[in-house]
Design a protein around this motif. Structure first.
Motif, mmCIF file in Angstrom:
data_model
loop_
_atom_site.group_PDB
_atom_site.id
_atom_site.type_symbol
_atom_site.label_atom_id
_atom_site.label_comp_id
_atom_site.label_asym_id
_atom_site.label_seq_id
_atom_site.Cartn_x
_atom_site.Cartn_y
_atom_site.Cartn_z
ATOM 1 N N GLY A 96 -2.092 48.186 103.829
ATOM 2 C CA GLY A 96 -2.142 47.664 105.192
ATOM 3 C C GLY A 96 -1.802 48.716 106.230
ATOM 4 O O GLY A 96 -2.368 48.741 107.309
ATOM 5 N N GLY A 112 -3.395 38.266 101.319
ATOM 6 C CA GLY A 112 -3.891 38.935 102.520
ATOM 7 C C GLY A 112 -3.356 40.344 102.577
ATOM 8 O O GLY A 112 -2.161 40.579 102.458
ATOM 9 N N SER A 153 -0.037 41.851 104.469
ATOM 10 C CA SER A 153 0.942 40.820 104.783
ATOM 11 C C SER A 153 2.000 40.739 103.708
ATOM 12 O O SER A 153 1.718 40.375 102.574
ATOM 13 C CB SER A 153 0.248 39.462 104.909
ATOM 14 N N GLY A 209 2.592 37.121 102.903
ATOM 15 C CA GLY A 209 1.503 36.662 102.057
ATOM 16 C C GLY A 209 1.711 37.089 100.615
ATOM 17 O O GLY A 209 1.458 36.332 99.681
ATOM 18 N N ARG A 244 -10.443 30.838 101.776
ATOM 19 C CA ARG A 244 -10.018 31.836 102.743
ATOM 20 C C ARG A 244 -10.260 33.234 102.204
ATOM 21 O O ARG A 244 -9.365 33.847 101.624
ATOM 22 C CB ARG A 244 -8.508 31.693 102.995
ATOM 23 N N GLU A 280 -10.273 36.060 103.426
ATOM 24 C CA GLU A 280 -9.464 37.172 103.918
ATOM 25 C C GLU A 280 -8.015 37.059 103.447
ATOM 26 O O GLU A 280 -7.163 37.806 103.884
ATOM 27 C CB GLU A 280 -9.475 37.199 105.453
ATOM 28 N N PHE A 307 -2.707 34.894 104.556
ATOM 29 C CA PHE A 307 -1.942 35.253 105.747
ATOM 30 C C PHE A 307 -2.555 36.445 106.459
ATOM 31 O O PHE A 307 -3.207 37.273 105.856
ATOM 32 C CB PHE A 307 -0.504 35.623 105.348
ATOM 33 N N ARG A 308 -2.272 36.523 107.756
ATOM 34 C CA ARG A 308 -2.688 37.699 108.525
ATOM 35 C C ARG A 308 -1.713 38.818 108.216
ATOM 36 O O ARG A 308 -0.583 38.570 107.821
ATOM 37 C CB ARG A 308 -2.635 37.395 110.028
ATOM 38 N N PRO A 309 -2.100 40.078 108.468
ATOM 39 C CA PRO A 309 -1.182 41.188 108.191
ATOM 40 C C PRO A 309 0.122 41.071 108.974
ATOM 41 O O PRO A 309 0.107 40.646 110.124
ATOM 42 C CB PRO A 309 -1.951 42.424 108.654
ATOM 43 N N THR A 310 1.201 41.456 108.323
ATOM 44 C CA THR A 310 2.525 41.464 108.952
ATOM 45 C C THR A 310 2.503 42.338 110.185
ATOM 46 O O THR A 310 3.235 42.158 111.127
ATOM 47 C CB THR A 310 3.554 42.104 107.989
ATOM 48 N N GLY A 347 -0.252 43.417 111.975
ATOM 49 C CA GLY A 347 -1.390 43.404 112.881
ATOM 50 C C GLY A 347 -1.222 42.547 114.112
ATOM 51 O O GLY A 347 -0.318 41.771 114.212
#
Lengths: 320, 290
Positions: free
Chosen positions: B32, B236, B239, B242, B280, B282, B285-288, B290
């Protein structure tokens, strides 16, 4: 010299055609194995080099075909090539279709990891269950026959005949992929590799194209897997391992991505190197690992572009 | 299934999940933040386990072995990033895959040369070697609880670092926008080196602390690597939250899967991934960062 590469290719082909005349059985069989790997590498190159899909699970399709031929061939007599080959390739193609349907929902780095994971799943299916004899594997005692009526077309037991069949296979695969790549389909794939968003904006259903490429590549890998099982006579889960997938990727990049002749060259280089290193030391993987790192770092465009790399290096030296 | 067996499986799931989290968090951070896919990450886990074996043999104490091992891992990670990985940032994914694949081979053989290929066990320290009674007939090894506790502690520290410290802030800034952070005075090269060393240390620590509970064998790095990939795909990329959720999810799926469907347990993790992919692609979770 106008077309040095074509000349080299023709010379190589001539040597390959004449090989059984001057080389012993060991070398003929080794070269057959390399030719099978070349088909495998070309199938992966369709995905990696031409469509821009880095698949780290391609061995799954190779291995499934091997297992299918071993499983559907009768135990005490020869199976028929006309039945077992389509069965194997069909199985690989179907698996590629299913895995591709899931995997192609992802992109980039996710795609790499997902293909690896699915291939590992297939590995576990064959390793943990008794479907293919578990970790012991299964034998293919009698090679399939290619007969029309009573007349036997090819005797796959004879190393020289097997070899020429493989050579023909490589040429056929090359021709098939070439035709595919100059077609509209092939151009669409290259467009996807270069800029997928633009292709989508132009109205292409990129998912469908990618899935088609993935399935075709899987089927072709299945052809290679079929003959690998026929040649070796034994199939075990290691044929589906991610090391096999990694090796295929290595062959593609070693030879030169996006170049079918490069894939063939990569297969030759890799297998010969592996043989050479393993004859030197028990810890040959160290040499192979080091070699891989050097090759990818120094020759990112692959061996087939060595002449270009040399020229560029010479020019850089001249400019000082 | 009675209550104490159920509790044992829950504890096993948590332990496995937390260990996976430690290794996967490093992988997801490295990807990430630096955009590098590192196939050799599993090797750090393996090297950590073998280090625990060697060092506890030399020092006679697992605690000192782990302490020393973590320090060595940080130094090793720092140097490795400097010498090798910093050259990978500009390369495309395929080259990163192959270069780190070559690295796996190198690490495996170096380990083979230095320590050999044997399977080893590491002794559980005397202080932690008992078992806790669970219900009337079952017991649970104290050391396994120790593993879960330490992993939980490290996970908490990691979250604290990322969300509550200046370093964490710089890391997240560097991940969000490298050039901007650099122009604001953050030494990105140093940050990357620290993140990489952190990732290596986490993976090595996981290997060290779990060594007494499971055996130390040559293929262990590759096994854990692929599962960690699944963790990262489900959780993700980038994340850490995640990674935690996904790792625990896999921990439970795998452990209970082995109980109810032993023949198919190996595939359940991947089926889980397939289901998540449908829903999902992707990751959860979204990146920590981002």
């Amino acid at each position: 010299m106008r077309h040095p590469r074509t000349l080299v290719a023709l010379m190589a082909l001539a040597v390959l055609l004449a090989l059984p005349a001057f080389a012993g059985k060991f070398y003929v069989e080794l070269t057959s194995k390399i030719l099978i790997m070349a088909v495998f590498a070309m199938s992966l190159d369709l995905l990696v080099g031409f469509t821009g899909l880095v698949s780290l699970g391609h061995a799954a399709f190779f291995g499934v075909a091997s297992y299918v031929v071993a499983l559907v061939s009768p135990a005490s007599e020869a199976g028929s090539l006309w039945l077992t080959l389509p069965a194997s390739v069909g199985a690989s193609a179907l698996l590629a279709l299913v895995i591709g349907a899931f995997a192609l929902r992802t992109r980039g780095i996710y795609f790499i990891m997902v293909t690896l994971a699915f291939a590992q799943m297939v590995y576990f299916v064959f390793h943990d269950t008794q479907l293919g004899g578990g970790s012991d594997g299964i034998y293919l005692y009698i090679k399939p026959q290619a007969t029309i009526g009573d007349w036997s077309l090819i005797n796959l037991d004879d190393p020289a005949q097997f070899y020429y069949t493989m050579l023909a296979l490589v040429v056929a695969a090359y021709a098939f992929l070439r035709m595919l790549l100059v077609s509209r389909f092939g151009h669409a794939l290259k467009g996807i590799r270069s800029n997928e968003q633009r292709m989508r904006a132009a109205g292409f259903n990129t998912y469908a194209y990618k899935l088609a490429a993935f399935t075709i590549a899987g089927a072709l890998a299945g052809v290679a897997g079929y003959f690998a099982a026929v040649q070796f006579g034994f199939v075990n889960p290691e044929i589906l391992s991610w090391h096999q997938s990694g090796n295929a990727l290595l062959m593609v990049i070693l030879g030169g991505m996006g170049n079918l002749a490069g894939a063939i060259l990569g297969a030759f280089s890799f297998v010969l190197l592996q043989d050479f290193f393993s004859s030197l030391t028990k810890h040959w993987q160290l040499l192979l690992g080091g070699f891989v790192i050097l090759a990818v770092a120094l020759l990112p465009r692959g061996l087939i572009h060595t002449d270009e790399a040399l020229r560029a290096w010479r020019e850089r030296r001249q400019r000082g | 299934m009675d209550a104490s067996i159920f509790l044992i499986q829950v504890l096993n799931s948590i332990q496995y999940g937390l260990l996976l989290f430690l290794v996967a968090s490093g992988l997801t951070l490295i990807f990430g933040i630096m955009g590098v896919i590192n196939l050799a990450h599993g090797s750090f886990y393996m090297l950590g386990a073998y280090a625990a074996f060697t060092l506890s043999g030399l020092t006679g104490s697992l605690f000192w072995a782990i302490a020393l091992g973590v320090v060595l891992a940080v130094v090793f990670g720092y140097v490795l990033e400097w010498v090798f990985f910093s050259f990978l940032y500009r390369r495309d994914h395929l080259q990163q895959v192959l270069l780190t694949y070559g690295l796996i081979l190198v690490f495996e053989e170096l380990r083979s040369l230095v320590v050999g290929d044997d399977v080893h066990g590491v002794a559980v320290p005397a202080a932690l070697s008992g078992s806790l009674p669970l219900g009337s007939t079952m017991t649970y090894p104290i050391y396994n609880l120790f593993i879960s506790a330490t992993c939980l502690l490290v996970a908490a520290l990691l979250f604290l670092l990322l969300k509550g410290s200046r370093l964490g802030m710089m890391i997240r800034a560097g991940a969000a926008n490298r050039e901007m952070a650099q122009s604001l005075g953050v030494d990105i090269a140093l940050i990357f080196r620290i993140v990489f060393a952190l990732g290596v240390a986490l993976a090595a620590f996981a290997g060290m602390v779990s060594a007494p509970a499971s055996s130390v064998y040559p293929g262990m790095g590759n096994q854990v690597l692929i599962i960690c990939f699944v963790v990262v795909v489900i959780g993700g990329i980038g994340s850490v939250t995640g990674a935690l959720v996904a790792a625990l999810l896999i921990g439970f799926t795998d452990t209970f899967g082995k109980v109810f469907l032993p023949d198919y347990a190996g595939m359940l993790t991947y089926l889980l991934m397939a289901v998540v992919l449908l829903w999902r692609p992707e990751g959860l979770f979204r990146p920590t960062t981002g």
